[in-house]
Design a protein around this motif. Structure first.
Motif, short mmCIF file in Angstrom:
data_model
loop_
_atom_site.label_atom_id
_atom_site.label_comp_id
_atom_site.label_asym_id
_atom_site.label_seq_id
_atom_site.Cartn_x
_atom_site.Cartn_y
_atom_site.Cartn_z
N ASP A 78 0.89 -1.35 0.11
CA ASP A 78 0.06 -0.08 -0.03
C ASP A 78 0.86 1.18 0.00
OD1 ASP A 78 -2.44 -1.43 -0.12
OD2 ASP A 78 -2.86 -1.07 1.89
N LYS B 72 -1.20 -3.44 -7.11
CA LYS B 72 0.14 -2.88 -7.15
C LYS B 72 1.16 -3.40 -8.08
CE LYS B 72 -0.27 0.92 -4.09
NZ LYS B 72 0.57 1.82 -3.86
N VAL C 197 4.12 2.94 -7.27
CA VAL C 197 4.44 2.31 -8.48
C VAL C 197 5.07 2.98 -9.49
CG1 VAL C 197 2.51 0.66 -7.92
CG2 VAL C 197 2.21 2.59 -9.28
#
Length: 187
Positions: free
Chosen positions: A17, A66, A21
């Protein structure tokens, strides 16, 4: 090797989290992966490496948004020296092999052995397995292992591999070439 630069994260649905990215690369092969040698090193701050079987890694990639959105990087193709069968061809490397070659392939001016210590224990267990089978030729190598992995004719039985010296830790100046494991695999 660099504990201040490495973070081990147990996998969970939300384990990434806090990862940006846009500034993170994922070491994972595929048609959409860029060779690390062709990447601008200033284009990312971190590289995520999945450690697990290939089946597990593919599942994590499939199930984690992700991971799916990270830029994939890869290394030059090589044949693995890993002894465990993974139901894939021999270009599917062990995690430590991939990390090692990620470093090697990212050195623009040519590799000078600075990352060889990463492969110390991999080489230790490679030699251990070879020597175990050479010492006990009656032991059969399981059919689910990589064909031709055990070099019965050249593996030397050794008892010295069974008891590593206490407190011996490879340092950054370890002479990897002296290990005599050919890691310049053919593609």
């Amino acid at each position: 090797m660099a504990p201040q630069d490495v973070e081990v994260i147990a996998y969970s649905p939300d384990c990434l989290d806090d990862v940006d990215v846009e500034r993170t690369a994922l070491l994972f092969p595929g048609p959409d992966a860029t060779n690390i040698a062709d990447m601008d090193p200033t284009s990312f701050d971190k590289v995520v490496v999945i450690d697990g079987t290939w089946r597990q890694a593919k599942g994590m990639l499939r199930n984690n948004q992700k991971l799916r959105h990270m830029r994939k990087v890869t290394v030059n193709p090589r044949r693995t020296k890993f002894w465990r069968y993974q139901n894939f061809d021999d270009s599917y490397m062990a995690t430590i092999e991939a990390i090692y070659f990620l470093y090697r392939d990212s050195v623009p001016a040519g590799y000078d052995g600075e990352y060889d210590a990463l492969m110390y224990f991999f080489k230790y267990f490679y030699d251990f397995i070879q020597s175990e089978y050479a010492a006990r030729p009656e032991k059969t190598f399981h059919g689910k292992h990589q064909k031709g992995y055990i070099a019965y004719e050249t593996a030397a039985p050794s008892t010295s591999l069974r008891q590593p010296k206490p407190g011996v830790v490879p340092d950054a100046n370890y002479d990897f070439d002296a290990l005599d494991l050919d890691l310049t695999f053919q593609s």
